[in-house]
Scaffold this motif. Sequence first.
Motif, short mmCIF file in Angstrom:
data_model
loop_
_atom_site.label_atom_id
_atom_site.label_comp_id
_atom_site.label_asym_id
_atom_site.label_seq_id
_atom_site.Cartn_x
_atom_site.Cartn_y
_atom_site.Cartn_z
N ASP A 177 0.83 -1.20 0.00
CA ASP A 177 0.00 0.00 0.00
C ASP A 177 0.88 1.26 0.00
O ASP A 177 2.01 1.22 0.49
N ASP A 178 0.33 2.35 -0.52
CA ASP A 178 1.01 3.65 -0.48
C ASP A 178 2.43 3.58 -1.00
O ASP A 178 3.35 4.20 -0.44
N GLU A 234 -3.82 4.81 -7.17
CA GLU A 234 -4.79 5.31 -6.20
C GLU A 234 -5.05 6.80 -6.34
O GLU A 234 -4.18 7.55 -6.78
CA CA Z 1 -3.15 3.58 -0.17
#
Ligand code: CA
Length: 277
Positions: A177-178, A234
């Motif tokens: 993630d990220d 995202e």
């Molecule tokens: Ca994220």
Amino acid sequence: ESIATGVPFCIYDGELHNRALEKLKLESDLYRAFEQDQFELYYQPIVSPEGVIKGCETLIRWNHPERGLVPPDLFIPQAEANGLITSIGKWIIFRTVEKIRSWSVPYGIYISINLSVREFEDENLYDLLLQAMGKGGELPRKYLKLEITESGGMEKPEETIARMKKLSDAGFSIFIDDFGTGQSSLAYLKNLPATTLKIDKSYIDPIVEDEDSRSYLKLILNLAENRGKETVVEGVETAEQLSILKEAGCRSIQGYYFSKPLPADQFESLLANSTIL
Ligand code: CA
Ligand code: C2E
Ligand code: CA
Ligand code: CA
């Protein structure tokens, strides 16, 4: 002075005191929230550039009786610190498995959940996931994706990475993630058995105006391709961003441009009415 004489030195900081109280209040509310079923899961579609729904991400919300909808950034860190995250995580896993039965099986979409490093460190996670997904392999593992965010860092990296390998060997995909934020992105890419990089919104925000940003995005896409990883982009909010991403070869998009996170019933009618946004 006070140190020399041994008298305790104390400043009354009203501001600090209030914040401490506030934190304490939120903390006791947090336990109550769990008992009183105040948490709710929202689902944000992850789509192809053409708008075909490929999956969704589960995002938790807290319906606080007085404060209204509390975003996860305001209570997840606290839940991680006091250990309540373990119960919350277990609840999320079982809820998500229900949705896998009603959404993934008929529509073929995957569901990703967020797990903190702390949750990956838990030795019970593997058994929990296997139990939830059916030990006999009733539910295809490909329907559940596990997103890991770099938060804090790993206490025992070797052990945690070994646990992740076990999960990945059992068929669960791990998403980083990220990606591109924090300090460990490259180390995570190198060392974790991840299939997918979720490219953070901060790389997408400026891509329309800023050529440098487009280069960094392409750098990450090349890196992913070079390492055999898939990507999810995202925070896509505009048509202009989408067309740049499409051009750059992005295959999975998440963001307000297609849909905000939705309550279960709304996500479900989206799925049922069409799988195209
Ligand atoms: Ca994220
Ligand atoms: P995340 O996993 O990076 O989730 C993406 C966040 O970006 C979500 O915020 C989502 O609502 C928001 N977002 C998605 N698309 C857009 C967009 O186009 N524009 C903008 N401005 N925002 C967008 P949210 O739901 O507030 O979640 C914040 C963070 O809280 C998540 O970041 C995740 O790290 C954490 N979190 C959420 N649910 C859970 C959970 O069930 N367990 C754990 N451990 N953490 C969670
Ligand atoms: Ca996430
Ligand atoms: Ca985040």
